[in-house]
Design a protein around this motif. Sequence first.
Motif, PDB file in Angstrom:
ATOM      1  N   ALA A  89      41.979  28.709  47.120  1.00 46.34           N
ATOM      2  CA  ALA A  89      43.091  28.866  48.066  1.00 46.34           C
ATOM      3  C   ALA A  89      44.382  29.222  47.334  1.00 46.34           C
ATOM      4  CB  ALA A  89      43.280  27.584  48.878  1.00 46.34           C
ATOM      5  N   LEU A  90      44.625  28.582  46.213  1.00 45.95           N
ATOM      6  CA  LEU A  90      45.811  28.876  45.406  1.00 45.95           C
ATOM      7  C   LEU A  90      45.748  30.316  44.892  1.00 45.95           C
ATOM      8  CD1 LEU A  90      48.358  28.287  43.776  1.00 45.95           C
ATOM      9  CD2 LEU A  90      46.943  27.044  42.141  1.00 45.95           C
ATOM     10  N   ARG A  91      44.609  30.709  44.354  1.00 43.42           N
ATOM     11  CA  ARG A  91      44.447  32.075  43.837  1.00 43.42           C
ATOM     12  C   ARG A  91      44.645  33.118  44.937  1.00 43.42           C
ATOM     13  NH1 ARG A  91      41.718  31.993  38.869  1.00 43.42           N
ATOM     14  NH2 ARG A  91      40.858  29.960  38.394  1.00 43.42           N
ATOM     15  N   ARG A  92      43.997  32.885  46.085  1.00 42.83           N
ATOM     16  CA  ARG A  92      44.088  33.837  47.202  1.00 42.83           C
ATOM     17  C   ARG A  92      45.533  34.012  47.665  1.00 42.83           C
ATOM     18  NH1 ARG A  92      39.605  31.335  49.145  1.00 42.83           N
ATOM     19  NH2 ARG A  92      40.861  30.073  50.552  1.00 42.83           N
ATOM     20  N   THR A  93      46.214  32.903  47.870  1.00 39.16           N
ATOM     21  CA  THR A  93      47.581  32.961  48.382  1.00 39.16           C
ATOM     22  C   THR A  93      48.516  33.606  47.361  1.00 39.16           C
ATOM     23  OG1 THR A  93      47.130  30.961  49.661  1.00 39.16           O
ATOM     24  CG2 THR A  93      49.426  31.629  49.471  1.00 39.16           C
ATOM     25  N   ALA A  94      48.368  33.256  46.096  1.00 41.11           N
ATOM     26  CA  ALA A  94      49.197  33.874  45.057  1.00 41.11           C
ATOM     27  C   ALA A  94      48.955  35.377  45.003  1.00 41.11           C
ATOM     28  CB  ALA A  94      48.907  33.231  43.701  1.00 41.11           C
ATOM     29  N   SER A  95      47.720  35.775  45.156  1.00 39.90           N
ATOM     30  CA  SER A  95      47.382  37.198  45.157  1.00 39.90           C
ATOM     31  C   SER A  95      47.976  37.888  46.390  1.00 39.90           C
ATOM     32  CB  SER A  95      45.869  37.361  45.122  1.00 39.90           C
ATOM     33  OG  SER A  95      45.524  38.718  45.120  1.00 39.90           O
ATOM     34  N   LEU A  96      47.879  37.241  47.524  1.00 39.65           N
ATOM     35  CA  LEU A  96      48.368  37.797  48.780  1.00 39.65           C
ATOM     36  C   LEU A  96      49.868  38.087  48.728  1.00 39.65           C
ATOM     37  CD1 LEU A  96      47.627  38.500  51.751  1.00 39.65           C
ATOM     38  CD2 LEU A  96      48.235  36.147  52.318  1.00 39.65           C
ATOM     39  N   VAL A  97      50.632  37.192  48.099  1.00 36.54           N
ATOM     40  CA  VAL A  97      52.085  37.385  48.030  1.00 36.54           C
ATOM     41  C   VAL A  97      52.522  38.101  46.750  1.00 36.54           C
ATOM     42  CG1 VAL A  97      52.587  35.443  49.554  1.00 36.54           C
ATOM     43  CG2 VAL A  97      52.576  35.088  47.090  1.00 36.54           C
ATOM     44  N   GLY A  98      51.565  38.532  45.956  1.00 34.47           N
ATOM     45  CA  GLY A  98      51.878  39.330  44.765  1.00 34.47           C
ATOM     46  C   GLY A  98      52.320  38.544  43.549  1.00 34.47           C
ATOM     47  N   LEU A  99      51.963  37.270  43.463  1.00 35.72           N
ATOM     48  CA  LEU A  99      52.388  36.444  42.328  1.00 35.72           C
ATOM     49  C   LEU A  99      51.251  36.056  41.383  1.00 35.72           C
ATOM     50  CD1 LEU A  99      55.028  34.122  44.031  1.00 35.72           C
ATOM     51  CD2 LEU A  99      55.426  36.041  42.456  1.00 35.72           C
ATOM     52  N   ALA A 100      50.039  36.533  41.632  1.00 36.96           N
ATOM     53  CA  ALA A 100      48.905  36.155  40.778  1.00 36.96           C
ATOM     54  C   ALA A 100      49.136  36.587  39.335  1.00 36.96           C
ATOM     55  CB  ALA A 100      47.609  36.749  41.328  1.00 36.96           C
ATOM     56  N   GLY A 101      49.704  37.758  39.142  1.00 34.89           N
ATOM     57  CA  GLY A 101      49.965  38.242  37.780  1.00 34.89           C
ATOM     58  C   GLY A 101      51.000  37.402  37.062  1.00 34.89           C
ATOM     59  N   VAL A 102      52.112  37.124  37.722  1.00 41.88           N
ATOM     60  CA  VAL A 102      53.175  36.304  37.140  1.00 41.88           C
ATOM     61  C   VAL A 102      52.642  34.923  36.783  1.00 41.88           C
ATOM     62  CG1 VAL A 102      55.380  35.153  37.626  1.00 41.88           C
ATOM     63  CG2 VAL A 102      55.023  37.506  38.356  1.00 41.88           C
ATOM     64  N   LEU A 103      51.788  34.390  37.650  1.00 39.59           N
ATOM     65  CA  LEU A 103      51.242  33.043  37.456  1.00 39.59           C
ATOM     66  C   LEU A 103      49.995  33.031  36.576  1.00 39.59           C
ATOM     67  CD1 LEU A 103      51.696  31.659  41.070  1.00 39.59           C
ATOM     68  CD2 LEU A 103      53.094  31.184  39.052  1.00 39.59           C
ATOM     69  N   GLN A 104      49.611  34.178  36.078  1.00 36.04           N
ATOM     70  CA  GLN A 104      48.452  34.302  35.192  1.00 36.04           C
ATOM     71  C   GLN A 104      47.191  33.701  35.806  1.00 36.04           C
ATOM     72  OE1 GLN A 104      49.851  32.605  31.496  1.00 36.04           O
ATOM     73  NE2 GLN A 104      50.647  34.584  30.862  1.00 36.04           N
ATOM     74  N   LEU A 105      46.986  34.006  37.076  1.00 33.61           N
ATOM     75  CA  LEU A 105      45.782  33.549  37.762  1.00 33.61           C
ATOM     76  C   LEU A 105      44.773  34.692  37.774  1.00 33.61           C
ATOM     77  CD1 LEU A 105      47.413  31.655  40.722  1.00 33.61           C
ATOM     78  CD2 LEU A 105      46.099  30.652  38.865  1.00 33.61           C
ATOM     79  N   LEU A 106      43.603  34.447  37.211  1.00 35.84           N
ATOM     80  CA  LEU A 106      42.580  35.473  37.148  1.00 35.84           C
ATOM     81  C   LEU A 106      42.002  35.722  38.539  1.00 35.84           C
ATOM     82  CD1 LEU A 106      40.703  34.258  33.964  1.00 35.84           C
ATOM     83  CD2 LEU A 106      42.397  36.061  34.123  1.00 35.84           C
ATOM     84  N   PRO A 107      41.907  36.970  38.929  1.00 37.65           N
ATOM     85  CA  PRO A 107      41.408  37.258  40.275  1.00 37.65           C
ATOM     86  C   PRO A 107      39.937  36.926  40.472  1.00 37.65           C
ATOM     87  CG  PRO A 107      41.725  39.280  39.040  1.00 37.65           C
ATOM     88  CD  PRO A 107      42.267  38.159  38.201  1.00 37.65           C
ATOM     89  N   ASP A 108      39.163  36.895  39.400  1.00 36.36           N
ATOM     90  CA  ASP A 108      37.722  36.661  39.534  1.00 36.36           C
ATOM     91  C   ASP A 108      37.351  35.187  39.571  1.00 36.36           C
ATOM     92  OD1 ASP A 108      38.168  35.875  36.941  1.00 36.36           O
ATOM     93  OD2 ASP A 108      36.776  37.273  36.030  1.00 36.36           O
ATOM     94  N   GLY A 109      38.343  34.326  39.528  1.00 36.51           N
ATOM     95  CA  GLY A 109      38.060  32.893  39.579  1.00 36.51           C
ATOM     96  C   GLY A 109      37.584  32.340  38.253  1.00 36.51           C
TER      97      GLY A 109
END
Length: 120
Positions: A89-109
């Motif tokens: 849920a954290l990864r999905r939401t961060a990706s949705l709002v465009g912050l996954a890269g800044v937060l260094q969250l890998l998209p593949d889990g």
Amino acid sequence: MSKKKPPREKKVARARRPAPIELEVRSTIVQAADLHRTLLARVAQGEGMVVDGTRVEEIDTAILQLLASLWRTCLTRGIACTWQGASDALRRTASLVGLAGVLQLLPDGGPVGDRSHAAA
């Protein structure tokens, strides 16, 4: 005759991993002020940070903005900032709002615990 004392063993200081900052199951604007105070105090200490987002089921933009600010501040100040874990849920939401890269969250889990940064 004096007996010589055996040499003392040197105590080796262990690198102490900071206690993780645990995000709530529902991480919403309700928790934003408390989380902000916690993050400010940790940044002021200048030690590495570990964020645990494994329990997050719901997270809103206010919390993600605080986390993005944390990551940017740590990068600027040369403070290591890592994830202990992040829920889907954290990864999905961060990706949705465009912050996954800044937060260094890998998209593949994949594992995030070793994805730290510090200024070189």
